[in-house]
Motif scaffolding. Sequence first.
Motif, PDB file in Angstrom:
ATOM      1  N   PRO A 113      -7.143  -5.435   2.857  1.00  0.00           N
ATOM      2  CA  PRO A 113      -7.603  -4.483   3.873  1.00  0.00           C
ATOM      3  C   PRO A 113      -6.542  -4.020   4.867  1.00  0.00           C
ATOM      4  CG  PRO A 113      -9.304  -6.102   3.490  1.00  0.00           C
ATOM      5  CD  PRO A 113      -8.111  -6.542   2.670  1.00  0.00           C
ATOM      6  N   ALA A 114      -5.597  -4.876   5.223  1.00  0.00           N
ATOM      7  CA  ALA A 114      -4.550  -4.466   6.179  1.00  0.00           C
ATOM      8  C   ALA A 114      -3.796  -3.229   5.695  1.00  0.00           C
ATOM      9  CB  ALA A 114      -3.576  -5.615   6.420  1.00  0.00           C
ATOM     10  N   PHE A 115      -3.724  -3.060   4.383  1.00  0.00           N
ATOM     11  CA  PHE A 115      -2.925  -1.961   3.818  1.00  0.00           C
ATOM     12  C   PHE A 115      -3.642  -0.614   3.883  1.00  0.00           C
ATOM     13  CE2 PHE A 115      -0.844  -5.236   0.720  1.00  0.00           C
ATOM     14  CZ  PHE A 115      -0.155  -5.792   1.787  1.00  0.00           C
ATOM     15  N   VAL A 116      -4.909  -0.590   4.319  1.00  0.00           N
ATOM     16  CA  VAL A 116      -5.634   0.685   4.390  1.00  0.00           C
ATOM     17  C   VAL A 116      -4.939   1.686   5.316  1.00  0.00           C
ATOM     18  CG1 VAL A 116      -7.231   0.261   6.333  1.00  0.00           C
ATOM     19  CG2 VAL A 116      -7.981   1.632   4.363  1.00  0.00           C
ATOM     20  N   VAL A 117      -4.135   1.161   6.232  1.00  0.00           N
ATOM     21  CA  VAL A 117      -3.385   2.025   7.154  1.00  0.00           C
ATOM     22  C   VAL A 117      -2.501   3.011   6.381  1.00  0.00           C
ATOM     23  CG1 VAL A 117      -1.745   2.018   9.088  1.00  0.00           C
ATOM     24  CG2 VAL A 117      -3.475   0.231   8.920  1.00  0.00           C
ATOM     25  N   GLU A 118      -2.055   2.615   5.184  1.00  0.00           N
ATOM     26  CA  GLU A 118      -1.210   3.503   4.369  1.00  0.00           C
ATOM     27  C   GLU A 118      -1.965   4.784   3.991  1.00  0.00           C
ATOM     28  OE1 GLU A 118       2.025   2.839   4.004  1.00  0.00           O
ATOM     29  OE2 GLU A 118       1.580   1.042   5.199  1.00  0.00           O
ATOM     30  N   SER A 119      -3.254   4.693   3.777  1.00  0.00           N
ATOM     31  CA  SER A 119      -4.059   5.888   3.488  1.00  0.00           C
ATOM     32  C   SER A 119      -4.109   6.812   4.704  1.00  0.00           C
ATOM     33  CB  SER A 119      -5.480   5.492   3.078  1.00  0.00           C
ATOM     34  OG  SER A 119      -5.493   4.897   1.804  1.00  0.00           O
ATOM     35  N   TYR A 120      -4.297   6.219   5.872  1.00  0.00           N
ATOM     36  CA  TYR A 120      -4.314   7.019   7.105  1.00  0.00           C
ATOM     37  C   TYR A 120      -2.975   7.739   7.298  1.00  0.00           C
ATOM     38  CZ  TYR A 120      -8.657   4.848   8.836  1.00  0.00           C
ATOM     39  OH  TYR A 120      -9.965   4.438   9.011  1.00  0.00           O
ATOM     40  N   LYS A 121      -1.895   7.036   7.042  1.00  0.00           N
ATOM     41  CA  LYS A 121      -0.558   7.644   7.198  1.00  0.00           C
ATOM     42  C   LYS A 121      -0.386   8.836   6.260  1.00  0.00           C
ATOM     43  CE  LYS A 121       1.936   3.364   8.428  1.00  0.00           C
ATOM     44  NZ  LYS A 121       2.853   2.341   7.868  1.00  0.00           N
TER      45      LYS A 121
ATOM     46  N   GLU B  16       0.248  12.812   7.039  1.00  0.00           N
ATOM     47  CA  GLU B  16       1.397  13.551   6.482  1.00  0.00           C
ATOM     48  C   GLU B  16       0.940  14.803   5.733  1.00  0.00           C
ATOM     49  OE1 GLU B  16       4.047  12.948   2.550  1.00  0.00           O
ATOM     50  OE2 GLU B  16       3.943  11.166   3.829  1.00  0.00           O
ATOM     51  N   ILE B  17      -0.048  14.663   4.855  1.00  0.00           N
ATOM     52  CA  ILE B  17      -0.478  15.786   4.012  1.00  0.00           C
ATOM     53  C   ILE B  17      -1.160  16.877   4.836  1.00  0.00           C
ATOM     54  CG2 ILE B  17      -2.095  16.460   2.168  1.00  0.00           C
ATOM     55  CD1 ILE B  17      -1.514  13.706   0.867  1.00  0.00           C
ATOM     56  N   LYS B  18      -1.995  16.482   5.772  1.00  0.00           N
ATOM     57  CA  LYS B  18      -2.744  17.460   6.558  1.00  0.00           C
ATOM     58  C   LYS B  18      -1.974  17.962   7.778  1.00  0.00           C
ATOM     59  CE  LYS B  18      -7.582  16.679   5.310  1.00  0.00           C
ATOM     60  NZ  LYS B  18      -7.721  17.984   4.670  1.00  0.00           N
ATOM     61  N   GLY B  19      -0.812  17.354   8.040  1.00  0.00           N
ATOM     62  CA  GLY B  19      -0.037  17.755   9.214  1.00  0.00           C
ATOM     63  C   GLY B  19      -0.774  17.474  10.511  1.00  0.00           C
ATOM     64  N   MET B  20      -1.515  16.378  10.516  1.00  0.00           N
ATOM     65  CA  MET B  20      -2.296  15.989  11.697  1.00  0.00           C
ATOM     66  C   MET B  20      -1.639  14.810  12.395  1.00  0.00           C
ATOM     67  SD  MET B  20      -6.193  16.094  10.154  1.00  0.00           S
ATOM     68  CE  MET B  20      -6.947  15.497  11.676  1.00  0.00           C
ATOM     69  N   ASP B  21      -1.877  14.704  13.676  1.00  0.00           N
ATOM     70  CA  ASP B  21      -1.430  13.535  14.425  1.00  0.00           C
ATOM     71  C   ASP B  21      -2.147  12.288  13.878  1.00  0.00           C
ATOM     72  OD1 ASP B  21      -0.183  12.388  17.032  1.00  0.00           O
ATOM     73  OD2 ASP B  21      -2.288  11.745  17.098  1.00  0.00           O
ATOM     74  N   PHE B  22      -1.403  11.211  13.757  1.00  0.00           N
ATOM     75  CA  PHE B  22      -1.940   9.976  13.182  1.00  0.00           C
ATOM     76  C   PHE B  22      -3.176   9.482  13.935  1.00  0.00           C
ATOM     77  CE2 PHE B  22      -1.664   5.229  12.777  1.00  0.00           C
ATOM     78  CZ  PHE B  22      -1.971   5.154  11.432  1.00  0.00           C
ATOM     79  N   LEU B  23      -3.122   9.533  15.251  1.00  0.00           N
ATOM     80  CA  LEU B  23      -4.252   9.092  16.076  1.00  0.00           C
ATOM     81  C   LEU B  23      -5.457  10.008  15.866  1.00  0.00           C
ATOM     82  CD1 LEU B  23      -5.326   7.136  18.205  1.00  0.00           C
ATOM     83  CD2 LEU B  23      -4.365   8.632  19.974  1.00  0.00           C
ATOM     84  N   GLU B  24      -5.193  11.294  15.683  1.00  0.00           N
ATOM     85  CA  GLU B  24      -6.272  12.256  15.427  1.00  0.00           C
ATOM     86  C   GLU B  24      -6.979  11.943  14.100  1.00  0.00           C
ATOM     87  OE1 GLU B  24      -6.926  17.089  14.960  1.00  0.00           O
ATOM     88  OE2 GLU B  24      -4.906  16.288  15.226  1.00  0.00           O
TER      89      GLU B  24
END
Length: 249
Positions: free
Chosen positions: A215-223, A227-235
């Motif tokens: 589960p800790a690695f789920v952050v990689e999906s958020y990253k 990147e793909i959507k050009g959105m702020d990570f927190l957003e």
Amino acid sequence: MKSSFIDIHCHLEMLPHTAEVIERAKKASVNTILTQGVNPETNRAALVLADKYPEVKACLGIYPIDALKMSDKEIDTEIAFIIKNKKRIIAIGEVGMDFKEDEKEHERQKKIFTKMIELSLELNIPVIVHSRKAELECIELLESLKVKKVIMHCFCGKKQLVKKIADNGWYLTVPTAVVRAQQFQDIVKNVPITQLFCETDSPYLSPFKDKWNEPAFVVESYKKISEIKGMDFLEVANSIYMNWQRVFG
């Protein structure tokens, strides 16, 4: 503001050293972990883990290939068990159809999946769907039963089916394999952030070579979404949390 991440789909009971896995998830700010049952044994394991760790939420179901090994009576008994424990769970999963591993009993799979969908409707909780090589059939069945709270897990169907899912107002998951898999990168590009969740499918689909997923690695999906959507990570994190509130709140 600190981000809080959600692993919408994993199989915690398959990972060794659960306490350490949960601790690493918490350190990575993964504060919500949905562990999926696939048969009677893992359904009970999911409940034990959810009782023990506040971060873990139990989803109970019967995986299509496991279901084919069970009699109709055994399936009905397991459905009764799920109903009895309805206050301890937040979704029906992992359920669906799999025509890759089963080439014959498609009608029986459909019958069992129908029971699982009807269970999710009776309990008014989301259904988390496995649809390997049966993507269209799963979508058509869900549509015919007018299901609203649908999360398509690790979806590998054609682009027009991805669009159909999005048009239906359902959700798709972005597994951690998105770091290298074009199929999931295309889903990120083509589906609004308001209809995405992130998952590990631990211990499978690891983003890191030669490592079990967790589960800790789920952050990689958020990253990768960021990147793909050009959105702020927190957003991205906040948007997916809002999805969580909409579906499970």
